[in-house]
Design an enzyme around this catalytic site. Sequence first.
Site, PDB file in Angstrom:
ATOM      1  N   TYR A  54      47.315  44.074  56.775  1.00 19.81           N
ATOM      2  CA  TYR A  54      46.533  44.790  55.817  1.00 19.81           C
ATOM      3  C   TYR A  54      46.198  46.272  56.051  1.00 19.81           C
ATOM      4  O   TYR A  54      45.576  46.594  57.112  1.00 19.81           O
ATOM      5  CB  TYR A  54      45.078  44.065  55.455  1.00 19.81           C
ATOM      6  CG  TYR A  54      45.284  42.577  54.905  1.00 19.81           C
ATOM      7  CD1 TYR A  54      46.253  42.005  54.534  1.00 19.81           C
ATOM      8  CD2 TYR A  54      43.867  41.963  55.419  1.00 19.81           C
ATOM      9  CE1 TYR A  54      46.404  40.692  54.398  1.00 19.81           C
ATOM     10  CE2 TYR A  54      44.228  40.519  54.704  1.00 19.81           C
ATOM     11  CZ  TYR A  54      45.202  39.889  54.355  1.00 19.81           C
ATOM     12  OH  TYR A  54      45.208  38.563  54.240  1.00 19.81           O
ATOM     13  N   HIS A 113      50.148  34.153  59.933  1.00 18.94           N
ATOM     14  CA  HIS A 113      50.265  34.647  58.432  1.00 18.94           C
ATOM     15  C   HIS A 113      51.131  33.677  57.535  1.00 18.94           C
ATOM     16  O   HIS A 113      50.605  33.585  56.382  1.00 18.94           O
ATOM     17  CB  HIS A 113      50.546  35.963  58.453  1.00 18.94           C
ATOM     18  CG  HIS A 113      49.722  36.815  57.051  1.00 18.94           C
ATOM     19  ND1 HIS A 113      49.269  38.059  57.035  1.00 18.94           N
ATOM     20  CD2 HIS A 113      49.358  36.289  56.041  1.00 18.94           C
ATOM     21  CE1 HIS A 113      48.680  38.475  56.263  1.00 18.94           C
ATOM     22  NE2 HIS A 113      48.681  37.357  55.409  1.00 18.94           N
TER      23      HIS A 113
HETATM   24  P1  NDP Z   1      40.263  37.531  45.064  1.00 16.20           P
HETATM   25  O1  NDP Z   1      40.410  36.040  44.487  1.00 16.20           O
HETATM   26  O2  NDP Z   1      39.126  37.477  46.250  1.00 16.20           O
HETATM   27  O3  NDP Z   1      39.729  38.495  44.047  1.00 16.20           O
HETATM   28  C1  NDP Z   1      39.555  39.923  44.550  1.00 16.20           C
HETATM   29  C2  NDP Z   1      39.155  40.747  43.374  1.00 16.20           C
HETATM   30  O4  NDP Z   1      38.037  40.009  42.753  1.00 16.20           O
HETATM   31  C3  NDP Z   1      38.672  42.197  43.304  1.00 16.20           C
HETATM   32  O5  NDP Z   1      39.489  42.846  42.390  1.00 16.20           O
HETATM   33  C4  NDP Z   1      37.063  41.989  43.313  1.00 16.20           C
HETATM   34  O6  NDP Z   1      36.664  43.532  42.642  1.00 16.20           O
HETATM   35  C5  NDP Z   1      36.954  41.035  42.442  1.00 16.20           C
HETATM   36  N1  NDP Z   1      35.565  40.227  42.691  1.00 16.20           N
HETATM   37  C6  NDP Z   1      35.161  39.985  43.671  1.00 16.20           C
HETATM   38  N2  NDP Z   1      33.925  39.380  43.322  1.00 16.20           N
HETATM   39  C7  NDP Z   1      33.822  39.334  41.990  1.00 16.20           C
HETATM   40  C8  NDP Z   1      32.653  38.740  41.015  1.00 16.20           C
HETATM   41  N3  NDP Z   1      31.706  38.348  41.458  1.00 16.20           N
HETATM   42  N4  NDP Z   1      33.070  39.081  39.782  1.00 16.20           N
HETATM   43  C9  NDP Z   1      34.121  39.523  39.175  1.00 16.20           C
HETATM   44  N5  NDP Z   1      35.208  40.253  40.107  1.00 16.20           N
HETATM   45  C10 NDP Z   1      34.951  39.992  41.655  1.00 16.20           C
HETATM   46  O7  NDP Z   1      41.444  38.120  45.587  1.00 16.20           O
HETATM   47  P2  NDP Z   1      42.382  38.693  47.325  1.00 16.20           P
HETATM   48  O8  NDP Z   1      43.671  38.755  47.067  1.00 16.20           O
HETATM   49  O9  NDP Z   1      41.393  39.689  47.674  1.00 16.20           O
HETATM   50  O10 NDP Z   1      41.797  37.301  48.179  1.00 16.20           O
HETATM   51  C11 NDP Z   1      40.720  37.181  49.012  1.00 16.20           C
HETATM   52  C12 NDP Z   1      41.129  37.448  50.628  1.00 16.20           C
HETATM   53  O11 NDP Z   1      42.034  36.364  50.845  1.00 16.20           O
HETATM   54  C13 NDP Z   1      41.767  38.663  50.808  1.00 16.20           C
HETATM   55  O12 NDP Z   1      41.223  39.787  50.614  1.00 16.20           O
HETATM   56  C14 NDP Z   1      42.412  38.270  51.953  1.00 16.20           C
HETATM   57  O13 NDP Z   1      41.647  38.432  53.048  1.00 16.20           O
HETATM   58  C15 NDP Z   1      42.916  36.962  51.923  1.00 16.20           C
HETATM   59  N6  NDP Z   1      44.240  36.766  51.378  1.00 16.20           N
HETATM   60  C16 NDP Z   1      45.098  36.077  52.171  1.00 16.20           C
HETATM   61  C17 NDP Z   1      46.339  35.837  51.842  1.00 16.20           C
HETATM   62  C18 NDP Z   1      47.231  35.236  53.062  1.00 16.20           C
HETATM   63  O14 NDP Z   1      48.705  35.223  52.894  1.00 16.20           O
HETATM   64  N7  NDP Z   1      46.941  34.427  53.909  1.00 16.20           N
HETATM   65  C19 NDP Z   1      47.222  36.495  50.776  1.00 16.20           C
HETATM   66  C20 NDP Z   1      46.012  36.912  49.824  1.00 16.20           C
HETATM   67  C21 NDP Z   1      44.835  37.211  50.331  1.00 16.20           C
HETATM   68  P3  NDP Z   1      35.975  44.595  43.664  1.00 16.20           P
HETATM   69  O15 NDP Z   1      36.818  44.751  44.782  1.00 16.20           O
HETATM   70  O16 NDP Z   1      35.889  45.662  42.735  1.00 16.20           O
HETATM   71  O17 NDP Z   1      34.698  44.010  43.811  1.00 16.20           O
END
Ligand code: NDP
Length: 284
Positions: A54, A113
Amino acid sequence: MKKHVKLLDGSSIPVLGQGTWHMGEDKSKKDQEVSALQYGISKGMTLVDTAEMYGSGGAELVVGEAIRGMDRSDLYIVSKVYPHNAGRDKIFNSCMKSLKRLGTDYLDLYLLHWPGSVPLEETVACMEELVDQGKIKRWGVSNFDLDDMEDLWSVKDGDKCLVNQVLYHLGSRGIEYDLLPWMEKKGIATMAYCPLAQAGKLREGLLQNSAVGSVAKKHNITPAQVLLAFILARENMIIIPKASSENHIDENSKVLHIELDKEDMDLLIKEYPTPKFKLPLDIV
Ligand code: NDP
């Protein structure tokens, strides 16, 4: 609702954490990202999920800054090694660099990963050595489908893997067909990534769906909270929503107080049916 999941090594892991993907990519956002993580931690979301990938290490730097001066034992830090760094020649250095960026001397959980070309025996042996050295407390994998897990179980100490982090949300329930039952039988915890479907980007309309909306209305919660509570209704589940606004963090931190009932679950499952056949593991 339970605040921790018990892992097979007898330790406890918080069920609710914070994601960091896309953090550390833009220097101008650093202060805001640090504050967001600190706010989340202050609200009880003490598990932070990151990866050397990341922001090319930038996210680990953000986490490092956010946790500086905090009592390390109150935190649960998860990071991930790139598959191409998961061999004996690179993994120790990768782990050391992650620790340095994070400003800590151990990881609570270190994940591979995704499956790569380094033999699993080699990665597992190195993970176990990192445990012995005290650099990591325990290890797991990510993006491993059932056949990958079976391969892992066939190598020496492969069954010491404690967690598999995979994509899982209401709109992507493929793992329920075979991977999840297998992991549940073995007692391996699932860390659900993209629990909010990246706030609907992965599945158009999830947050606007009428069934999600009616469950939200009934409990006086938001559609996003419905999505998170849906996942936590299952045993052995950990969620790591990523949020940068205080509003979102507040909402996410309250999800442990939400219990969906059978009527809610039935309604959601009717709208997003349980898979009846094998689907390839969803990844982003
Ligand atoms: P998420 O499903 O967590 O969604 C993140 C988005 O949701 C952001 O745009 C955020 O907005 C928004 N959000 C957060 N809380 C709310 C809420 N209460 N209401 C409405 N919108 C909300 O997606 P991610 O892809 O970030 O997945 C979570 C984590 O999983 C990643 O950050 C990472 O650490 C991990 N991950 C791991 C992967 C892997 O291959 N192992 C791949 C992808 C993710 P805002 O930021 O504006 O608050």
